[in-house]
Scaffold this motif. Sequence first.
Motif, PDB file in Angstrom:
ATOM      1  N   GLY A 220     -69.321 -12.998 -13.143  1.00 50.03           N
ATOM      2  CA  GLY A 220     -68.620 -13.696 -12.071  1.00 50.03           C
ATOM      3  C   GLY A 220     -68.737 -15.212 -12.122  1.00 50.03           C
ATOM      4  N   PRO A 221     -69.961 -15.747 -12.306  1.00 47.63           N
ATOM      5  CA  PRO A 221     -70.105 -17.211 -12.275  1.00 47.63           C
ATOM      6  C   PRO A 221     -69.300 -17.961 -13.325  1.00 47.63           C
ATOM      7  CG  PRO A 221     -72.244 -16.136 -11.995  1.00 47.63           C
ATOM      8  CD  PRO A 221     -71.263 -15.063 -12.359  1.00 47.63           C
ATOM      9  N   LYS A 222     -68.875 -17.276 -14.386  1.00 50.82           N
ATOM     10  CA  LYS A 222     -68.132 -17.953 -15.454  1.00 50.82           C
ATOM     11  C   LYS A 222     -66.846 -18.582 -14.925  1.00 50.82           C
ATOM     12  CE  LYS A 222     -69.796 -14.665 -18.957  1.00 50.82           C
ATOM     13  NZ  LYS A 222     -69.405 -13.574 -19.907  1.00 50.82           N
ATOM     14  N   LEU A 223     -66.179 -17.889 -14.016  1.00 49.12           N
ATOM     15  CA  LEU A 223     -64.911 -18.385 -13.487  1.00 49.12           C
ATOM     16  C   LEU A 223     -65.038 -18.900 -12.057  1.00 49.12           C
ATOM     17  CD1 LEU A 223     -62.517 -15.605 -14.851  1.00 49.12           C
ATOM     18  CD2 LEU A 223     -63.078 -17.806 -15.889  1.00 49.12           C
ATOM     19  N   ALA A 224     -66.099 -18.504 -11.364  1.00 51.43           N
ATOM     20  CA  ALA A 224     -66.249 -18.880  -9.956  1.00 51.43           C
ATOM     21  C   ALA A 224     -66.339 -20.392  -9.778  1.00 51.43           C
ATOM     22  CB  ALA A 224     -67.478 -18.197  -9.357  1.00 51.43           C
ATOM     23  N   ALA A 225     -67.031 -21.076 -10.693  1.00 49.69           N
ATOM     24  CA  ALA A 225     -67.187 -22.524 -10.545  1.00 49.69           C
ATOM     25  C   ALA A 225     -65.843 -23.240 -10.614  1.00 49.69           C
ATOM     26  CB  ALA A 225     -68.132 -23.066 -11.619  1.00 49.69           C
ATOM     27  N   SER A 226     -64.950 -22.762 -11.454  1.00 51.99           N
ATOM     28  CA  SER A 226     -63.622 -23.357 -11.538  1.00 51.99           C
ATOM     29  C   SER A 226     -62.828 -23.116 -10.269  1.00 51.99           C
ATOM     30  CB  SER A 226     -62.870 -22.784 -12.748  1.00 51.99           C
ATOM     31  OG  SER A 226     -61.556 -23.285 -12.802  1.00 51.99           O
ATOM     32  N   ILE A 227     -62.915 -21.906  -9.726  1.00 51.33           N
ATOM     33  CA  ILE A 227     -62.191 -21.573  -8.497  1.00 51.33           C
ATOM     34  C   ILE A 227     -62.730 -22.366  -7.318  1.00 51.33           C
ATOM     35  CG2 ILE A 227     -61.708 -19.694  -6.865  1.00 51.33           C
ATOM     36  CD1 ILE A 227     -61.744 -17.809  -9.354  1.00 51.33           C
ATOM     37  N   ASP A 228     -64.045 -22.560  -7.279  1.00 47.38           N
ATOM     38  CA  ASP A 228     -64.685 -23.311  -6.191  1.00 47.38           C
ATOM     39  C   ASP A 228     -64.559 -24.818  -6.351  1.00 47.38           C
ATOM     40  OD1 ASP A 228     -65.559 -21.236  -4.578  1.00 47.38           O
ATOM     41  OD2 ASP A 228     -67.500 -21.056  -5.582  1.00 47.38           O
TER      42      ASP A 228
ATOM     43  N   THR B 214     -66.402 -26.576  -8.358  1.00 52.70           N
ATOM     44  CA  THR B 214     -67.740 -27.133  -8.577  1.00 52.70           C
ATOM     45  C   THR B 214     -68.039 -27.355 -10.054  1.00 52.70           C
ATOM     46  OG1 THR B 214     -68.686 -24.894  -8.555  1.00 52.70           O
ATOM     47  CG2 THR B 214     -68.636 -26.088  -6.463  1.00 52.70           C
ATOM     48  N   ASP B 215     -67.012 -27.298 -10.899  1.00 50.79           N
ATOM     49  CA  ASP B 215     -67.194 -27.475 -12.342  1.00 50.79           C
ATOM     50  C   ASP B 215     -66.930 -28.903 -12.786  1.00 50.79           C
ATOM     51  OD1 ASP B 215     -64.503 -27.537 -11.854  1.00 50.79           O
ATOM     52  OD2 ASP B 215     -63.945 -26.159 -13.468  1.00 50.79           O
ATOM     53  N   ASP B 216     -66.763 -29.819 -11.808  1.00 50.90           N
ATOM     54  CA  ASP B 216     -66.507 -31.238 -12.085  1.00 50.90           C
ATOM     55  C   ASP B 216     -65.208 -31.463 -12.853  1.00 50.90           C
ATOM     56  OD1 ASP B 216     -68.884 -32.061 -10.831  1.00 50.90           O
ATOM     57  OD2 ASP B 216     -70.048 -31.743 -12.661  1.00 50.90           O
ATOM     58  N   ALA B 217     -64.296 -30.510 -12.782  1.00 50.93           N
ATOM     59  CA  ALA B 217     -63.027 -30.661 -13.506  1.00 50.93           C
ATOM     60  C   ALA B 217     -61.841 -30.167 -12.703  1.00 50.93           C
ATOM     61  CB  ALA B 217     -63.094 -29.927 -14.848  1.00 50.93           C
ATOM     62  N   SER B 218     -61.911 -28.928 -12.210  1.00 56.85           N
ATOM     63  CA  SER B 218     -60.718 -28.291 -11.661  1.00 56.85           C
ATOM     64  C   SER B 218     -60.248 -28.912 -10.343  1.00 56.85           C
ATOM     65  CB  SER B 218     -60.951 -26.791 -11.473  1.00 56.85           C
ATOM     66  OG  SER B 218     -62.078 -26.551 -10.676  1.00 56.85           O
TER      67      SER B 218
END
Length: 474
Positions: A307-315, A317-321
């Motif tokens: 789950g965490p692999k894609l969750a950061a992008s959705i949230d 919190t990946d400093d990009a999305s």
Amino acid sequence: MPATTALFGGIRKALGGSASGGTTIAASTATFSDNAPSWEMLAEMVAAQRLELGAPEPDHVDGPTNAFSLRRTFGQPGEPLVKFYRDHASWCPYCEKIWLQLEEKKIPYIVEKINMSCYGEKPRSFLAIAPGGSLPVMELDGRVLTESAVIASELERKFPSNNPLMPPKGTDLHQAAEGLMRLERTLFSRWMGWLTSGRSDKENQQMFEEALDVVDEELARRKGPYFLGKELSLVDITFTPFLERMVASMAYYKGMRMLGTGRWPHLEKWFAAMDSRPTYRGMKSDFYSHCHDLPPQLGGCASNKDGPKLAASIDGTDDASWHLPLPPLTATSLEPIYYKETPALDRLEAAAKLVTNHAKAARFAARGCGQKGSPPVRAPLADPNAKPGDQFVPAVDAALRHVAHAMLAGVDTVQTSAKFQLQVNGEGGGGPPVAPVTPSVEYLRDRVGVPRDMGYPAARQFRAHLNWFIDQTN
């Protein structure tokens, strides 16, 4: 089922700290320049861009489907026969089903928005007609109808000449439609079995994917793009709310991409066909909203190791999305769109919404430096009982004017402007304080709801420009 603390721990992280509002203000003395254009000037910029881009003020009554209208007439005279009760935040999947049916059939209706139990009390006037409190509810011909399947059937019976969405009874196609409705419930059950459980992960995944295989086969059987062939039907409308939520939640909680892998090509064609319909685009939510509105409705969602692999992008919190420059949205994006993205119109949509509602937006955002909500609710995205830090509302207002200006003029133009450049000052520099404004802007960013506040591409621009302000001042 995950424990309550585990369930909301991830949401607190995604929402930048407390899930219920309220933040300890850092002992910083930095300030920022209060030199953004006034709201009156920003309103003039919105009007000018509407003319330049050919984007007039939206017609919420007779225009395209939207989440804001309380009355829809589709240009038809007379008083609507239907009163539709749906949830305020546009989270309820069963409400979405009826909403889409009304829009596709162009049945005039009026709307009364009601809280879901996870984010507020229901008014006594509503409970008087629907003691169970469940949504959706419809008033038609002096009768009160509950349960989405009952309402959908009655709308087809009562309005047969308004774009009939079910094949005639007794036909092979009607029999096929009934079988597909049962398949939808099977898929729903398999989804729930995996989404809400942390046990038997591989087995639950296999069962869910097998159900998706059958769905894809059924879409291929009648050569689509819809379930019954070339035309949208009530079968598609029944599948829509849950397929929308499946794509979002499976990516976030299980690290599984339902789209873009090639495994379910006919399902991808179905999503593309749905995305081509203004009716659906006007009510479609985004991954972020769904991934955080589902747990309070379901009692919890369980993440696996992927789950965490894609969750950061959705949230974001990946400093990009959720940061500028935003990558283009396409059919192959993690959260795909199947129509041409128009960033200028998306920024205008977000800016216009902010400019029109600036006073409410500033006060709402100031909850981030205010007091936690009491009593708390199960849905941190809604957070209706939090109290704003009233003394900092003017400072938040100044920040939001910078954000609106950046969306309308462009961040490069703003930051090279001798008059309007956003600047940060040290101790004694004058201007609004950064410390209480940062958590306030974060609070607003993390609670932009789709479609409640704006469409997904516009929300994406708004979140990224709020982050631009945070990055510039911290």
